[in-house]
Scaffold this active site. Structure first.
Site, PDB file in Angstrom:
ATOM      1  N   GLU A  60      29.232 -24.759  -5.436  1.00 28.83           N
ATOM      2  CA  GLU A  60      29.619 -23.998  -6.620  1.00 28.83           C
ATOM      3  C   GLU A  60      31.133 -24.006  -6.606  1.00 28.83           C
ATOM      4  OE1 GLU A  60      28.339 -19.863  -6.634  1.00 28.83           O
ATOM      5  OE2 GLU A  60      30.155 -19.565  -7.820  1.00 28.83           O
ATOM      6  N   CYS A  67      33.767 -15.695  -8.934  1.00 29.91           N
ATOM      7  CA  CYS A  67      33.365 -16.969  -9.555  1.00 29.91           C
ATOM      8  C   CYS A  67      33.080 -16.768 -11.037  1.00 29.91           C
ATOM      9  CB  CYS A  67      32.083 -17.509  -8.945  1.00 29.91           C
ATOM     10  SG  CYS A  67      31.950 -17.301  -7.189  1.00 29.91           S
ATOM     11  N   GLY A 113      33.182 -22.614  -3.267  1.00 27.68           N
ATOM     12  CA  GLY A 113      34.606 -22.791  -2.984  1.00 27.68           C
ATOM     13  C   GLY A 113      35.316 -23.452  -4.147  1.00 27.68           C
ATOM     14  N   SER A 114      36.375 -24.167  -3.856  1.00 20.66           N
ATOM     15  CA  SER A 114      37.183 -24.771  -4.919  1.00 20.66           C
ATOM     16  C   SER A 114      36.583 -26.102  -5.355  1.00 20.66           C
ATOM     17  CB  SER A 114      38.595 -25.013  -4.412  1.00 20.66           C
ATOM     18  OG  SER A 114      38.577 -26.000  -3.400  1.00 20.66           O
ATOM     19  N   LYS A 155      29.785 -22.971   8.907  1.00 14.27           N
ATOM     20  CA  LYS A 155      31.224 -23.159   9.110  1.00 14.27           C
ATOM     21  C   LYS A 155      31.911 -21.919   8.549  1.00 14.27           C
ATOM     22  CE  LYS A 155      35.473 -24.848   9.033  1.00 14.27           C
ATOM     23  NZ  LYS A 155      36.045 -23.706   8.307  1.00 14.27           N
ATOM     24  N   GLU A 195      39.895 -23.213 -14.513  1.00 16.25           N
ATOM     25  CA  GLU A 195      39.956 -21.909 -13.855  1.00 16.25           C
ATOM     26  C   GLU A 195      41.277 -21.699 -13.107  1.00 16.25           C
ATOM     27  OE1 GLU A 195      37.329 -21.518 -10.498  1.00 16.25           O
ATOM     28  OE2 GLU A 195      37.190 -19.345 -10.727  1.00 16.25           O
ATOM     29  N   GLY A 230      34.686 -28.722  -2.858  1.00 12.89           N
ATOM     30  CA  GLY A 230      33.297 -29.072  -3.181  1.00 12.89           C
ATOM     31  C   GLY A 230      33.151 -30.550  -3.496  1.00 12.89           C
TER      32      GLY A 230
END
Lengths: 528, 528
Positions: free
Chosen positions: B266, B303, B242-243, B185, B392, B247
């Site tokens: 992640e 990240c 991703g976020s 995707k 984060e 996730g």
């Protein structure tokens, strides 16, 4: 003779804060046994988790050799329990003495297998990438990798293996080997057996100076204590061998936690057996005999019990069916492990009777909760219309499924959900002609058995006792064999850590002499 | 120059059945680019999954060498894309050319690393236990074990690594290496980059005669296409960088499926840095410089960006703070990857401003969605009262957290949730005096960095790029390095399988010459 206390063993202490109690049953007679067990309270669950959390801080730093000695001492202490363990276990399960003695050996061997793995060290998967300060465009740092334990683990006892999948069974052994404290929720069907084995572990922990809380045993009936444990924030993984309902409920609870944790639940499997044409022609009598024995072994109460046998209709089918019928009629029923299992068995048999013909019945035996072996026979099209017939009925029953053709057999194989095992009876010629079948089956199960029967799980480095969902909640894992240690580990890497602060496993001089991957090369050498 | 088509690449065919389209943005100017992308329809999702399912039946039987050649050919085809890839990627991401060229090298190296792993074969973890027909009480069967691919995998592109964690990035490389077809995707922020790389993979699949459906690329904005993929019954695992929101939503959907599947997401990490007293005294200027650079590298869109730096108040703290302030004031802002990321950054900065002091601002740069670097300063007690300050903020910001004592630092470390990395700046004397800190941190992260900064993830066998929840949904796994292949594998064992029907990896003669564990001994030898 050890007195059965019926209390929670929380680390080195005993607790019986709760007022609710229960008793276990003499499974063969249905009479209640004289031992009274206190159900763990929420406060006791909390205390066990806290002690396990504290113990983890100490236990995770124990060397492989220290953990190996602990496991070896557990094995010795189980032996020391002697006949009392065998007698109580036979009472609580109605399993015969020979079987329980064999299971004790297996339990001891599992502990020794993990001890040997710890002494040898390969499970750490130690990897070292050495620094290259001159690399361009950027220097390469020094990076070192190894597996470590996840943290405190909850393990649930299985009803059908009161020793080998219970208190000191496979999950406990692999979790302790991985460096994880264990809180064991005893199965309410064999709490006295559980207490005796817990005493052995506690004694071993004391003798080998393991931290208080490295092991706890809690009692309870139903799911309350188990759910409290699985939801506790200090718990980092869960192991279970049990029903689909129990396993899926724990999985659902674990993935909804603030911090989801892995659940390794082995839940159920119909373990299909395929009989190929040449094998049937040459060996139908031996196959019939082996099959009837495998279905009814231990009153059919094995995860790997073969619940379906598929074959193609041909000239020898009638002889084969007649042989299976004769062999099955010679099998014996007997007392099942618990009231609940007996009730489920009886209900399952009724459901099957509504859709399929009974081909043969085994001999009835007068005992409490005595299961009567039943062999059904049906055809592939019935199975396709009623896929629920492929679901496991735990007990001494199986179904012969007649196929019109190889294609029908392949189609039935493709429609299988995840199982622990698939078995194929075939001559070499058969097998070559059915590589497509083998190929389909290898995507459905953890283990393929050729010309054997699935009951009997070898405890060794190469075993996979697991399989795709719904056989288990995590098809990437095994509950038997040395690879089971990876249920309870994760890798951590250390970048540019000074030699003096590295764990011995990762130091240049390789003081433990273990296999390591150094800059991509597998070696036991020292790094100069 | 290749024409950008804006269609779904489903196996070897292109589809654009849907009427909904979108365009990507020149990230540095905010202007829309001229390429038009069709969003995948449900029917296209279905087709991609079916093709992947069919392809798996062929691809899973490809040898290690065949898969290695496929990966090597992908690497070559990516090189062949030349400057067009670099130019379009720079446009869509606002990342500088040098960075994108470096990322292309990394992407190619990742593919070659997995190719080399496939040629070498150790990832199979081949294990053989030989039969012992004379063993008592029961003969030992022959059991052979190896890893196999799980099945079709869905991978989601990361916004911040448009090559290395995108179409031909780490998850795609490790899934293809494991024998799993990939449905990718594309990230809607760099669809043209994605299409170019997908062309390279498709070309490589054609050249190396891989099955139609071994790779597909689908486009979409938002979560619709992604959710359809994750819920599809033929999909067996999911990879995402991703976020937390993205996730966790995929994880929740995956565990609710009829057949739950693993999700390797992640999600986010604050990557705390600890500065110990002696290091501060000796190196405060270098630490300040390295820290400011690490926080603002790539406009802070890593990240592993260090979002917190903790130190103990002492005689040199003021000098250290002054140095950090000066260094930070010299950093540059710039265009962020997307509108959404810029909005989240701005909101995060506002939330932090309500609770903490701004110590320094970097230089503003006139660009679209230009992030202004912000350095906050606070104390441990504020962090303890407002634990959300440790979450984060994706972008060029960090927080200095002053500790009164070592105990306060240890307590802050204990309160950390799961992160990808933790960094410690310390002299050897410092580190010896802070082994307790290192010990706590090793339970919180996948990687500990000593005297460096966490940005910069070495691609090698010993890397762990992962960490306990909420850094990832599966703390047992890594997304970088050779161990990432185990995301997409499970072990299967074969009991008493005739030699002729064993895969070459497990045959007695060891035709591939791989390391195997034979009766517990690691060897490359033939079995006689």
């Amino acid at each position: 003779m050890v007195q059965i206390e019926g209390k929670q063993f929380i680390g080195f202490d005993e607790h019986a804060g709760g007022t609710e109690t229960f008793r276990s049953t003499h499974a063969a007679t249905g009479e209640q046994l004289n031992y009274i067990f206190h159900k763990a309270t929420q406060a006791e669950v909390e205390l066990a988790c806290e002690k396990a959390g504290d113990a983890f801080q100490v236990y995770r730093k124990k060397s492989g050799v220290e953990k190996a000695v602990f496991l070896e001492t557990i094995a010795k202490e189980i032996e020391t329990l002697g006949d009392q363990l065998i007698d109580i276990c036979c009472q609580e399960t109605a399993l015969p003495k020979g079987r329980i003695e064999g299971e004790r050996s297996r339990t001891i061997n599992q502990l020794l297998m993990f001890a040997s793995l710890l002494r040898e060290g390969s499970w750490l998967d130690a990897r070292i990438e050495l620094a290259d300060p001159l690399r361009t465009p950027l220097p390469k740092p020094d990076i070192r990798y190894m597996h470590v334990g996840l943290g405190p683990v909850v393990v649930f006892g299985a009803s059908n293996f009161p020793l080998a999948f219970s208190v000191a069974g496979g999950d406990t052994a692999s979790a302790l080997a991985a460096g994880c404290p264990v809180i064991f929720k005893a199965h309410s069907a064999h709490p006295a057996t559980a207490e005796l084995v817990a005493r052995a572990i506690r004694e071993a922990a004391r003798k080998t100076k393991m931290p208080d809380g490295v092991f706890s045993l809690l009692h309870g009936e139903g799911s309350i204590v188990g759910m409290q444990l699985v939801k506790h924030k200090l718990i980092k993984a869960v192991g279970l061998t049990g029903s689909f309902t129990a396993g899926k409920a724990l999985f659902d609870a674990a993935v909804k936690r603030d911090q989801p944790i892995p659940v390794y639940a082995e839940m159920g499997s119909t373990n299909p057996v395929f009989v190929l044409p040449q094998a049937m022609k040459k060996n139908y009598e031996a196959i019939a005999k082996g099959f009837a024995a495998s279905v009814t072994l231990g009153i059919g109460q094995f995860c790997t019990n073969p619940g379906m046998m598929m074959y193609q209709r041909d000239g020898v089918s009638d002889n084969f069916i007649a042989s299976v019928k004769t062999e099955f009629e010679n099998t014996l029923g007997g007392a099942m492990l618990t009231d609940t299992i007996f009730k489920s068995y009886t209900q399952g048999i009724s459901r099957h009777k509504a859709e399929m013909d009974v081909l043969a019945l085994g001999k009835e035996v007068e005992m409490n909760n005595s299961a009567h072996p039943v062999l059904f026979k049906t055809t592939a099209d019935v199975l396709e219309r009623h896929p629920q017939l492929a679901e496991e009925i735990f007990g001494p029953t199986s179904t012969l499924i007649e196929m019109k053709s190889k294609d029908e057999m392949l189609s039935a194989a493709r429609n299988l959900s995840g199982h622990l095992t698939a078995t194929v009876q075939g001559t070499e010629e058969d097998l070559v002609a059915h590589q497509d079948l083998l190929d389909i089956l290898s995507q459905k199960v953890g283990r393929i058995v050729i010309n054997g029967f699935p009951t009997g799980v070898e405890v060794c480095s190469a075993m996979v006792h697991g399989g795709p969902f719904p056989a288990t909640t995590d098809g990437r894992s095994t509950s038997v064999g040395t690879a089971a240690i990876f249920r309870f580990t994760r890798a951590v890497c250390l970048q540019n850590m000074p030699q003096a602060l590295l764990p011995p496993e990762l130091r240049d001089e390789n003081p433990l002499g273990i296999w390591r991957l150094v800059n991509g090369t597998r070696t036991k050498e020292t790094i100069h």
